[in-house]
Design an enzyme around this catalytic site. Structure first.
Site, PDB file in Angstrom:
ATOM      1  N   GLN A 141       0.836  -1.202   0.000  1.00 17.95           N
ATOM      2  CA  GLN A 141       0.000   0.000   0.000  1.00 17.95           C
ATOM      3  C   GLN A 141       0.874   1.258   0.000  1.00 17.95           C
ATOM      4  N   THR A 142       1.713   1.400   1.028  1.00 14.95           N
ATOM      5  CA  THR A 142       2.486   2.634   1.211  1.00 14.95           C
ATOM      6  C   THR A 142       3.468   2.874   0.051  1.00 14.95           C
ATOM      7  N   SER A 148       0.364   7.865   5.339  1.00 13.35           N
ATOM      8  CA  SER A 148      -0.912   8.114   6.037  1.00 13.35           C
ATOM      9  C   SER A 148      -2.009   8.454   5.037  1.00 13.35           C
ATOM     10  N   GLN A 334      11.687   2.573  42.209  1.00 13.07           N
ATOM     11  CA  GLN A 334      11.669   1.466  41.238  1.00 13.07           C
ATOM     12  C   GLN A 334      10.239   0.931  41.118  1.00 13.07           C
ATOM     13  N   ARG A 337       7.870   3.211  39.196  1.00 11.25           N
ATOM     14  CA  ARG A 337       8.099   3.237  37.736  1.00 11.25           C
ATOM     15  C   ARG A 337       7.711   1.907  37.100  1.00 11.25           C
ATOM     16  N   THR A 426       4.486   3.541  14.314  1.00  8.02           N
ATOM     17  CA  THR A 426       4.373   4.230  13.020  1.00  8.02           C
ATOM     18  C   THR A 426       3.434   3.503  12.068  1.00  8.02           C
ATOM     19  N   GLU A 428       0.490   1.537  10.464  1.00  5.84           N
ATOM     20  CA  GLU A 428      -0.949   1.483  10.749  1.00  5.84           C
ATOM     21  C   GLU A 428      -1.526   2.727  11.422  1.00  5.84           C
TER      22      GLU A 428
HETATM   23  C1  LIG Z   1       1.393  -8.276  10.666  1.00  3.19           C
HETATM   24  C2  LIG Z   1       1.974  -7.175  11.481  1.00  3.19           C
HETATM   25  C3  LIG Z   1       2.891  -6.224  10.738  1.00  3.19           C
HETATM   26  C4  LIG Z   1       2.164  -5.018  10.325  1.00  3.19           C
HETATM   27  C5  LIG Z   1       2.926  -4.237   9.306  1.00  3.19           C
HETATM   28  C6  LIG Z   1       2.273  -2.934   9.009  1.00  3.19           C
HETATM   29  C7  LIG Z   1       1.590  -2.975   7.687  1.00  3.19           C
HETATM   30  C8  LIG Z   1       1.199  -1.572   7.250  1.00  3.19           C
HETATM   31  O1  LIG Z   1       1.700  -0.630   7.740  1.00  3.19           O
HETATM   32  S1  LIG Z   1       0.099  -1.472   5.998  1.00  3.19           S
HETATM   33  C9  LIG Z   1      -0.175   0.243   5.697  1.00  3.19           C
HETATM   34  C10 LIG Z   1      -0.956   0.895   6.783  1.00  3.19           C
HETATM   35  N1  LIG Z   1      -1.316   2.204   6.411  1.00  3.19           N
HETATM   36  C11 LIG Z   1      -1.970   2.980   7.218  1.00  3.19           C
HETATM   37  O2  LIG Z   1      -2.243   2.607   8.355  1.00  3.19           O
HETATM   38  C12 LIG Z   1      -2.405   4.286   6.687  1.00  3.19           C
HETATM   39  C13 LIG Z   1      -2.949   5.117   7.791  1.00  3.19           C
HETATM   40  N2  LIG Z   1      -3.863   6.082   7.277  1.00  3.19           N
HETATM   41  C14 LIG Z   1      -5.135   6.071   7.647  1.00  3.19           C
HETATM   42  O3  LIG Z   1      -5.582   5.256   8.427  1.00  3.19           O
HETATM   43  C15 LIG Z   1      -5.882   7.227   7.053  1.00  3.19           C
HETATM   44  O4  LIG Z   1      -6.338   7.996   8.115  1.00  3.19           O
HETATM   45  C16 LIG Z   1      -7.054   6.790   6.171  1.00  3.19           C
HETATM   46  C17 LIG Z   1      -6.536   5.845   5.147  1.00  3.19           C
HETATM   47  C18 LIG Z   1      -8.107   6.113   6.976  1.00  3.19           C
HETATM   48  C19 LIG Z   1      -7.600   8.044   5.554  1.00  3.19           C
HETATM   49  O5  LIG Z   1      -8.523   7.693   4.563  1.00  3.19           O
HETATM   50  P1  LIG Z   1      -9.411   8.776   3.778  1.00  3.19           P
HETATM   51  O6  LIG Z   1     -10.351   8.024   2.940  1.00  3.19           O
HETATM   52  O7  LIG Z   1      -8.527   9.767   3.154  1.00  3.19           O
HETATM   53  O8  LIG Z   1     -10.015   9.512   4.987  1.00  3.19           O
HETATM   54  P2  LIG Z   1     -11.311   9.761   5.701  1.00  3.19           P
HETATM   55  O9  LIG Z   1     -12.137  10.713   4.901  1.00  3.19           O
HETATM   56  O10 LIG Z   1     -10.795  10.212   7.024  1.00  3.19           O
HETATM   57  O11 LIG Z   1     -12.070   8.394   5.886  1.00  3.19           O
HETATM   58  C20 LIG Z   1     -13.160   8.059   5.105  1.00  3.19           C
HETATM   59  C21 LIG Z   1     -14.180   7.310   5.925  1.00  3.19           C
HETATM   60  O12 LIG Z   1     -13.665   6.009   6.181  1.00  3.19           O
HETATM   61  C22 LIG Z   1     -13.725   5.719   7.567  1.00  3.19           C
HETATM   62  N3  LIG Z   1     -12.597   4.855   7.822  1.00  3.19           N
HETATM   63  C23 LIG Z   1     -11.297   5.173   7.763  1.00  3.19           C
HETATM   64  N4  LIG Z   1     -10.540   4.101   8.028  1.00  3.19           N
HETATM   65  C24 LIG Z   1     -11.388   3.079   8.233  1.00  3.19           C
HETATM   66  C25 LIG Z   1     -11.200   1.720   8.577  1.00  3.19           C
HETATM   67  N5  LIG Z   1      -9.963   1.197   8.747  1.00  3.19           N
HETATM   68  N6  LIG Z   1     -12.307   0.958   8.709  1.00  3.19           N
HETATM   69  C26 LIG Z   1     -13.539   1.482   8.572  1.00  3.19           C
HETATM   70  N7  LIG Z   1     -13.757   2.763   8.265  1.00  3.19           N
HETATM   71  C27 LIG Z   1     -12.699   3.552   8.101  1.00  3.19           C
HETATM   72  C28 LIG Z   1     -13.634   7.057   8.231  1.00  3.19           C
HETATM   73  O13 LIG Z   1     -14.167   7.009   9.543  1.00  3.19           O
HETATM   74  C29 LIG Z   1     -14.472   7.898   7.310  1.00  3.19           C
HETATM   75  O14 LIG Z   1     -15.829   7.624   7.592  1.00  3.19           O
HETATM   76  P3  LIG Z   1     -16.949   8.748   7.356  1.00  3.19           P
HETATM   77  O15 LIG Z   1     -16.891   9.077   5.910  1.00  3.19           O
HETATM   78  O16 LIG Z   1     -18.175   8.079   7.824  1.00  3.19           O
HETATM   79  O17 LIG Z   1     -16.494   9.882   8.240  1.00  3.19           O
HETATM   80  C1  LIG Z   2       8.561  -1.397   9.965  1.00  3.26           C
HETATM   81  C2  LIG Z   2       7.489  -0.934   9.028  1.00  3.26           C
HETATM   82  C3  LIG Z   2       6.744  -1.860   8.333  1.00  3.26           C
HETATM   83  C4  LIG Z   2       5.783  -1.445   7.414  1.00  3.26           C
HETATM   84  N1  LIG Z   2       5.099  -2.372   6.695  1.00  3.26           N
HETATM   85  C5  LIG Z   2       4.252  -1.970   5.720  1.00  3.26           C
HETATM   86  C6  LIG Z   2       3.587  -2.909   4.892  1.00  3.26           C
HETATM   87  O1  LIG Z   2       3.740  -4.122   5.059  1.00  3.26           O
HETATM   88  N2  LIG Z   2       2.800  -2.461   3.903  1.00  3.26           N
HETATM   89  C7  LIG Z   2       2.594  -1.132   3.693  1.00  3.26           C
HETATM   90  O2  LIG Z   2       1.867  -0.791   2.770  1.00  3.26           O
HETATM   91  N3  LIG Z   2       3.186  -0.215   4.487  1.00  3.26           N
HETATM   92  C8  LIG Z   2       4.006  -0.591   5.493  1.00  3.26           C
HETATM   93  N4  LIG Z   2       4.616   0.331   6.291  1.00  3.26           N
HETATM   94  C9  LIG Z   2       4.357   1.747   6.070  1.00  3.26           C
HETATM   95  C10 LIG Z   2       3.529   2.374   7.173  1.00  3.26           C
HETATM   96  O3  LIG Z   2       2.202   1.955   7.108  1.00  3.26           O
HETATM   97  C11 LIG Z   2       3.655   3.888   7.066  1.00  3.26           C
HETATM   98  O4  LIG Z   2       4.979   4.205   7.438  1.00  3.26           O
HETATM   99  C12 LIG Z   2       2.655   4.586   7.965  1.00  3.26           C
HETATM  100  O5  LIG Z   2       1.347   4.433   7.480  1.00  3.26           O
HETATM  101  C13 LIG Z   2       2.970   6.091   8.101  1.00  3.26           C
HETATM  102  O6  LIG Z   2       3.110   6.680   6.849  1.00  3.26           O
HETATM  103  P1  LIG Z   2       4.414   7.528   6.469  1.00  3.26           P
HETATM  104  O7  LIG Z   2       5.588   6.702   6.796  1.00  3.26           O
HETATM  105  O8  LIG Z   2       4.247   8.002   5.093  1.00  3.26           O
HETATM  106  O9  LIG Z   2       4.394   8.744   7.457  1.00  3.26           O
HETATM  107  P2  LIG Z   2       3.758  10.164   7.159  1.00  3.26           P
HETATM  108  O10 LIG Z   2       2.349   9.976   6.749  1.00  3.26           O
HETATM  109  O11 LIG Z   2       4.634  10.930   6.265  1.00  3.26           O
HETATM  110  O12 LIG Z   2       3.809  10.783   8.606  1.00  3.26           O
HETATM  111  C14 LIG Z   2       4.860  11.656   9.067  1.00  3.26           C
HETATM  112  C15 LIG Z   2       4.323  12.457  10.261  1.00  3.26           C
HETATM  113  O13 LIG Z   2       3.228  13.252   9.849  1.00  3.26           O
HETATM  114  C16 LIG Z   2       2.085  13.019  10.675  1.00  3.26           C
HETATM  115  N5  LIG Z   2       0.849  13.130   9.900  1.00  3.26           N
HETATM  116  C17 LIG Z   2       0.575  12.586   8.686  1.00  3.26           C
HETATM  117  N6  LIG Z   2      -0.672  12.903   8.301  1.00  3.26           N
HETATM  118  C18 LIG Z   2      -1.210  13.644   9.293  1.00  3.26           C
HETATM  119  C19 LIG Z   2      -2.482  14.279   9.496  1.00  3.26           C
HETATM  120  N7  LIG Z   2      -3.469  14.185   8.614  1.00  3.26           N
HETATM  121  N8  LIG Z   2      -2.681  14.959  10.627  1.00  3.26           N
HETATM  122  C20 LIG Z   2      -1.701  15.056  11.561  1.00  3.26           C
HETATM  123  N9  LIG Z   2      -0.482  14.494  11.425  1.00  3.26           N
HETATM  124  C21 LIG Z   2      -0.241  13.798  10.312  1.00  3.26           C
HETATM  125  C22 LIG Z   2       2.293  11.580  11.173  1.00  3.26           C
HETATM  126  O14 LIG Z   2       1.561  11.341  12.383  1.00  3.26           O
HETATM  127  C23 LIG Z   2       3.797  11.560  11.382  1.00  3.26           C
HETATM  128  O15 LIG Z   2       4.100  12.183  12.619  1.00  3.26           O
HETATM  129  C24 LIG Z   2       5.558  -0.064   7.226  1.00  3.26           C
HETATM  130  C25 LIG Z   2       6.291   0.862   7.961  1.00  3.26           C
HETATM  131  C26 LIG Z   2       7.242   0.452   8.861  1.00  3.26           C
HETATM  132  C27 LIG Z   2       8.035   1.487   9.627  1.00  3.26           C
END
Ligand SMILES: CCCCCCCC(=O)SCCNC(=O)CCNC(=O)[C@H](O)C(C)(C)COP(=O)(O)OP(=O)(O)OC[C@H]1O[C@@H](n2cnc3c(N)ncnc32)[C@H](O)[C@@H]1OP(=O)(O)O
Ligand SMILES: Cc1cc2nc3c(=O)[nH]c(=O)nc-3n(C[C@H](O)[C@H](O)[C@H](O)COP(=O)(O)OP(=O)(O)OC[C@H]3O[C@@H](n4cnc5c(N)ncnc54)[C@H](O)[C@@H]3O)c2cc1C
Length: 664
Positions: A141-142, A148, A334, A337, A426, A428
């Site tokens: 995805q990212t 974000s 200790q 904390r 960071t 999710e």
């Molecule tokens: C296995 C363990 C290892 C894990 C490794 C990690 C893997 C990863 O990192 S994968 C990548 C993860 N990426 C992220 O987490 C991205 C984070 N960004 C977000 O969550 C953003 O805020 C994001 C994507 C929700 C914003 O979306 P966007 O459509 O622009 O925003 P927004 O308008 O705020 O949301 C639209 C609607 O969806 C809803 N919504 C947002 N997220 C969700 C969700 N997850 N589920 C249900 N509803 C949702 C909102 O509440 C909103 O609802 P409404 O319209 O009713 O108000």
């Molecule tokens: C170890 C690791 C594993 C990962 N694995 C995966 C994976 O498997 N698949 C995948 O797709 N991604 C993965 N990711 C990516 C991860 O999901 C993103 O790093 C995360 O969603 C944050 O996005 P970014 O790094 O672009 O940070 P940015 O979005 O650039 O954030 C930078 C700063 O800006 C702030 N910020 C951003 N938007 C806003 C806002 N609207 N309001 C206020 N503050 C804001 C954030 O809170 C943060 O402080 C991984 C990341 C790491 C570190």
């Protein structure tokens, strides 16, 4: 007695002072007698297998570490198949192997994404291959430019009706997929999120299953550029994971590889949206956030287990008359904390169990096309994920400090645990989504709508906006109702304050932006209330075992009151309590710490961790810390020779030159 004052028997003595049944506590922690038994069996299976050794992991080069991860993952799979392990057993086995790798993303995100967003037909086609590891998948995805902001992603999937195919393309450098775990070197497939373009129109982000590497020789398919994004924080740690970069140069995939449960593209190229809410696109994130909360209690309990056991072993300073030295666990500082962190580990465990239930409930409802609880599930998972991960990362670092200098050694296990854990803050995302949900709820309450679930308390607005705590003595804070009332009043008043201030802004968006720091604090208050409430609710269940419930009651009070102490400003400024009541809470905390003290070692024993899983010389079950520390030092590659490499080139000439100068 070990050389230099370490006393392994010390822990036996500590265990003898416990005032509760440790086996009963193991059941409360694990969730059931069955869960204790399975976890125990899997932990021992891993600990007794030499392939899963991890004691020299921090000394391996990146390449060696990655190869070791591949070996462990393959061996784990072999054992899972040979022993015909159930899904529950297999998950636990992977947990105890304790080395981040591509399998985490394969099972944790690739499979759930197909389950959540694929049609029945797509699930039938792809899941059996994934279940048998005929393909390895990740979650892409990212991108380099956006994390974000998912709507800002730039990768395109353009439909070509003449060939019935999508063309996957990375139009800019910033559109390169960047970070996905397992992508760099291991995955053969990915669920790729890209902008869907058909009939010349951009329909936004959708998921696609894309093959990346040949199933014959693992080389990238034509038009696909793949690699690892480079070394990460800490030695060992998350460097076992091949977080990757991916670029597409007009790569074609069949139309039916678009995940089509939410929306479809027809043979003619028409975009059709089904009746499933578009937010389900983010469903995999709800799933994984729920697992991240469960993981927080695991990481925190490991750190706390190490710090508690070692604090019971470590002695510093004697009594005035030259008597025995004091165990550092006896120092009040200790305890103040460490014990809140011990209480937090239990609190996160119970809220994690509840969140798993909530997720299962929402999933069943979604299957029956009832989407009503999705917003709450999203807010709870996003909020709890954010609060528990940042508190856990801080707590691991605090445990390292509580172990003094030895905590800084890799052999303590704490530096690696911190480095592995800290990215959970960071990935999710953050808390802003919870605040939006809270503001919507406040607006609905104003129109007379009765909220349900975790926000039901907001319906009690008349009382909570005005109530004053009746606490009059320190012991009054032992009453769960007294605690709940002030946590509810604090969360509601902070949310209402934000809503009122937003309404004064020129527009809602400007108000949101201006007040986002306050919104974040209101969201944290709401999430802390959820954790406190779920702990209190847990105590209303039947909890068998002599003394078990009593210990948990103490930990629940410690968890809530330490938050009250830490966020006293919130409670005072919103008028929920008086300064005197705040002082009484602190007075009770001191008494509770003294009551927990004789039980501390047994409370961490109840986590039931093997020495292998803990991976710490300081946290050993037998407490024989000093010989282990001494022995570990000699394993360092630097100690392979007595005279170091580089002596001839850099040390000898320097020393000789100084010697000559001094003789002049
Ligand atoms: C296995 C363990 C290892 C894990 C490794 C990690 C893997 C990863 O990192 S994968 C990548 C993860 N990426 C992220 O987490 C991205 C984070 N960004 C977000 O969550 C953003 O805020 C994001 C994507 C929700 C914003 O979306 P966007 O459509 O622009 O925003 P927004 O308008 O705020 O949301 C639209 C609607 O969806 C809803 N919504 C947002 N997220 C969700 C969700 N997850 N589920 C249900 N509803 C949702 C909102 O509440 C909103 O609802 P409404 O319209 O009713 O108000
Ligand atoms: C170890 C690791 C594993 C990962 N694995 C995966 C994976 O498997 N698949 C995948 O797709 N991604 C993965 N990711 C990516 C991860 O999901 C993103 O790093 C995360 O969603 C944050 O996005 P970014 O790094 O672009 O940070 P940015 O979005 O650039 O954030 C930078 C700063 O800006 C702030 N910020 C951003 N938007 C806003 C806002 N609207 N309001 C206020 N503050 C804001 C954030 O809170 C943060 O402080 C991984 C990341 C790491 C570190």
């Amino acid at each position: 007695m070990a050389d230099g004052g370490g006393e392994p028997d010390q822990l036996a003595g500590e265990r003898a002072t416990a005032q509760f049944d440790v086996d009963g506590m193991k059941v409360a922690w694990a969730g059931s007698r069955h869960a204790v038994e399975v976890a125990d069996r899997m932990a021992r299976l891993v600990a007794s297998d030499p392939v899963f050794r991890k004691d020299t992991r921090t000394m391996l080069s990146r390449k060696e570490l990655f190869k070791d991860t591949l070996k462990k993952a393959a061996h784990a799979w072999k054992r899972i198949v040979e022993l015909r392990l159930t899904e529950e057993e297999a998950n636990l086995l992977r947990l105890y192997v304790d080395q981040p790798g591509y399998v985490d993303l394969h099972w944790g995100m690739f499979v759930p994404a197909i389950k959540g967003q694929g049609t029945e037909e797509q699930q039938k086609k792809w899941l059996p291959m994934a279940y048998k590891f005929q393909i390895i998948g990740c979650y892409a995805q990212t991108e380099l430019g956006h994390g974000s902001n998912v709507q800002g992603l730039e990768t395109t999937a353009t439909f070509d009706p003449s060939a019935d195919e999508f063309v996957m393309h990375s139009p800019t450098l910033t559109s390169s997929k960047w970070w996905p775990g397992g992508l760099g070197k291991a995955s053969t497939h990915a669920v790729v999120y890209a902008r869907l373009i058909t009939e010349g129109k951009d329909y936004g982000i959708h998921g696609f299953i894309v093959q990346l590497r040949s199933l014959d020789d693992h080389s990238p398919l034509p038009g696909v550029t793949l690699g690892d994004i480079g070394g990460k924080f800490g030695s060992g740690a998350y460097n076992s994971m091949d977080n990757g970069v991916l670029r597409f140069d007009h790569v074609r995939i069949p139309r039916d590889q678009m995940l089509m449960r939410l929306s479809q593209v027809t043979r003619e190229g028409k975009y059709v949206h089904s009746d499933v809410p578009k937010q389900l696109l983010y469903g995999t994130m709800v799933y994984v956030r729920q697992t991240i909360v469960a993981d927080a209690s695991k990481a925190l309990s490991r750190a706390v287990c190490i710090a508690v056991r070692y604090s019971a072993i470590r002695k510093q300073f004697g009594s005035q008359d030259g008597g025995p030295e004091t165990q550092v666990l006896n120092y009040k500082t200790q305890q103040s904390r460490l014990f809140p962190l011990l209480a937090s580990a239990y609190a996160y465990r119970f809220v994690g169990q509840w969140l798993k239930w909530l997720y299962t409930d929402v999933t069943q409802k979604l299957e029956a096309k009832d989407y009503s609880t999705l917003p709450e599930a999203h807010a709870c998972t996003a909020g709890l994920k954010s609060v528990t991960t940042s508190a856990t990362a801080d707590a691991i670092e605090e445990c390292r400090k509580l172990c003094g200098g030895h905590g800084y050694l890799n052999s303590s296990g704490l530096p690696e645990l911190f480095a592995v854990y800290v990215p959970a803050c960071t990935y999710e995302g953050d808390n802003v989504q919870v605040a939006r949900f809270l503001m919507k709820t406040v607006a609905q309450v104003a129109t007379g709508k009765q909220p349900v679930g975790t926000i039901a308390y907001m319906g009690n607005i008349q009382h909570l906006m005005q109530c004053k705590s009746a606490v009059n003595t320190a012991e009054d804070w032992l009453n769960p109702a007294a605690i709940k009332e002030v946590f509810e009043a604090r969360a509601l008043r902070m949310a209402v304050n934000c809503a009122q201030n937003i309404s004064k802004a020129p527009s809602q968006e400007e108000g949101f932006s201006e007040l986002s720091p306050d919104l974040l604090e209101a969201a944290v208050a709401h999430v802390q209330l959820i954790i406190v409430t779920k702990f209190i609710e847990k105590l209303q269940e039947d909890i068998p075992g002599p003394g078990v419930k009593e210990q948990l009651q103490k930990l629940c009070s410690i968890y809530a009151l330490h938050l009250l102490h830490k966020h006293l400003g919130d409670f005072l400024s919103t008028g929920c309590i008086t300064a005197r009541q705040g002082a009484l809470a602190n007075e009770l905390l001191g008494k509770l710490y003294a009551q927990v003290r004789p039980n501390a070692v047994a409370l961490v024993d109840a986590f039931d961790y093997t020495d292998h899983y803990l991976g710490s010389v300081l946290g050993r079950y037998d407490g024989d810390v000093y010989p282990a520390l001494y022995e570990e030092a000699w394993k360092d590659p630097l100690n392979e020779t007595v005279v170091p490499d580089g002596y001839q080139e850099h040390l000898r000439p320097l020393l000789k030159q100084q010697l000559k100068l001094s003789r002049l």
